[in-house]
Scaffold this active site. Structure first.
Site, PDB file in Angstrom:
ATOM      1  N   SER A   1       0.784  -1.409   0.069  1.00 22.66           N
ATOM      2  CA  SER A   1       0.052   0.011  -0.019  1.00 22.66           C
ATOM      3  C   SER A   1       0.728   1.242   0.091  1.00 22.66           C
ATOM      4  CB  SER A   1      -0.877   0.178   1.307  1.00 22.66           C
ATOM      5  OG  SER A   1      -2.032  -0.761   0.975  1.00 22.66           O
TER       6      SER A   1
ATOM      7  N   LYS B   1       0.019   3.849  -2.576  1.00 19.94           N
ATOM      8  CA  LYS B   1      -0.957   4.762  -2.656  1.00 19.94           C
ATOM      9  C   LYS B   1      -0.253   6.156  -2.451  1.00 19.94           C
ATOM     10  CE  LYS B   1      -4.612   2.100  -0.703  1.00 19.94           C
ATOM     11  NZ  LYS B   1      -3.918   0.734  -0.292  1.00 19.94           N
TER      12      LYS B   1
ATOM     13  N   SER C   1      -5.711   3.016   4.754  1.00 25.29           N
ATOM     14  CA  SER C   1      -5.404   2.501   3.384  1.00 25.29           C
ATOM     15  C   SER C   1      -6.329   2.001   2.551  1.00 25.29           C
ATOM     16  CB  SER C   1      -4.158   1.643   3.979  1.00 25.29           C
ATOM     17  OG  SER C   1      -3.457   1.241   2.538  1.00 25.29           O
TER      18      SER C   1
ATOM     19  N   LYS D   1       2.882   6.734   4.818  1.00 26.79           N
ATOM     20  CA  LYS D   1       1.951   5.555   4.397  1.00 26.79           C
ATOM     21  C   LYS D   1       2.812   4.329   4.724  1.00 26.79           C
ATOM     22  CE  LYS D   1      -1.726   4.209   2.438  1.00 26.79           C
ATOM     23  NZ  LYS D   1      -1.408   3.081   3.602  1.00 26.79           N
TER      24      LYS D   1
END
Length: 409
Positions: A86, A89, A146, A250
């Site tokens: 993730s 992202k 997320s 993130k």
């Protein structure tokens, strides 16, 4: 009698001005030295070699960079291509923020949910095809938990399809110099060929944080909710709760990618980005990100040496409609140095004694070169603060005759 004398004086000034316009004045260059160091200061080492796993990290790849400049402070297997999970992202968020900041979309826009978005697995908020969340709510869901379903919904909203959006992700990656990266989706679920490196993650993290700082309004949220409080959100980034100055950014993990993070933090004007890829456990990911950040904050400092448009010197102007002009920094003057060495920075300012008109606002007049223990660390252009036309027979005449006739009133 008094008025007659004034008229005679102005007439002489006029004649002298005409003579001066036919001659040339030469300006000799000279070097002005402005220093922020004690000349007797002891010479110490500059930024140490950042390569090699001297922090003994167990994660497969890692990098630490200073956010504003991108200077690498530590790297270990930083160009190895790995699955990002993730952390992908970050690029999705970058494209969303570009659309927001350009006015293409607004935070109040309502985003529909397709069957494709609703069917996404992994981390999600269980979007339903009957609901339309705002862009603001979508950003919260992507940054805090997320949410894969929200990432796909935003991709479809911006580009019509996820495939088109992913093509834009790869275009942006190429423009940023992310040579180790190939995106296959906008969410990060495992897919063959969906790869990046810790170096490339640092590049896109830097771009997002520097050019779209409003993203931290979302990446620093620890807990929130959606749907009138019915859906609770708790951030996957534990550093927000236990690391001073954390600003994001993130996390990501899958069974194949293992545990990744791009961790950002700011203390005393020093902003750092630490990227960990393929940590064996979640705790190792966070511990080693903290180890990188601690290393940066303990060993380096960001030194401001002047703001954009700060005046360095007022220079005489030859044959101009004004007699002088301010010379200013073109951009902010700042640099990264080993901690405790700010006093060893010196700046050599190279400027002429005077300048010939015409001068345009923003013209480069000289430069300042910053050195640390004799080694160049940065250079900044010095520019003219305003436009000054060249003195001509016409504008000299107008100036003289205006003064002349004002005396006759």
């Amino acid at each position: 009698m008094f008025k007659t004398s004034k008229i005679f004086i102005n007439l002489m000034i006029f004649i002298c001005s005409v003579i001066l316009l036919t001659s040339f004045s030469k300006a000799n260059d000279s070097v002005y030295v402005w220093s922020v160091l004690d000349e007797e200061a002891l010479q110490t080492s500059s930024i140490p070699n950042q390569k090699g796993n001297f922090l003994n990290l167990t994660s497969q790849s890692a990098i630490l960079v200073e956010q504003k400049t991108g200077e690498i402070l530590y790297e270990h297997n930083s160009h190895e291509q790995l699955r990002p999970a993730s952390v992908t992202k970050i690029m999705t968020l970058l494209l969303i923020m570009e659309a927001l900041d350009s006015g293409k979309i607004t935070l109040e826009d309502r985003v529909p949910c397709s069957e494709t978005a609703a069917a996404m697995g992994g981390s999600q908020i269980w979007l339903d095809t009957t609901e339309n969340l705002t862009v603001d709510e979508m950003l919260k869901a992507i940054c805090i938990v997320s949410a894969n379903d929200c990432a796909v919904a935003m991709a479809e909203y911006l580009c019509g399809s996820e495939d088109t959006f992913v093509a834009k992700m790869n275009e942006k990656a190429k423009s940023l110099g992310m040579l180790d990266t190939c995106f296959k989706n906008c969410h990060g679920l495992d897919e063959d060929g969906h790869l990046t490196s810790s170096y490339d993650v640092a590049l896109m993290s830097k771009e997002l944080l520097n050019n779209h700082p409003n993203i931290t309004k979302y990446t620093t949220i620890w807990m929130d909710s959606l749907r009138d409080g019915k859906s609770s959100l708790v951030n996957t980034n534990k550093l927000l709760r236990n690391y001073q100055g954390a600003t994001g950014l993130k996390t990501g993990s899958t069974s194949l990618a293992l545990f990744n993070i791009s961790a950002s933090a700011t203390r005393n004007d020093l902003s750092l980005i630490a990227v960990i890829m393929r940590g064996e456990t979640s705790d190792i990911r966070f511990d080693e990100a903290k180890k990188l950040l601690d290393y940066g904050f303990n060993n380096f400092e960001y030194v401001s040496l002047g703001e954009s448009l700060d005046t360095i010197k007022n220079l005489p102007v030859n044959k101009g409609t004004l007699g002088n002009v301010d010379i200013v920094f073109e951009t902010e003057a700042a640099t990264l140095v080993p901690k405790g060495m700010a006093g060893n920075i010196s700046a050599n300012i190279v400027l002429p004694n005077s300048i010939d008109a015409p001068i345009n606002k923003g013209d480069k007049i000289g430069e300042v070169v910053f050195t640390l223990n004799g080694d160049e660390i940065d250079s900044i252009n010095l520019i003219a603060f305003k436009t000054i036309p060249k003195l001509s027979f016409a504008n000299t005449s107008i100036h003289i005759f205006k003064n002349w006739f004002s005396l006759l009133r």
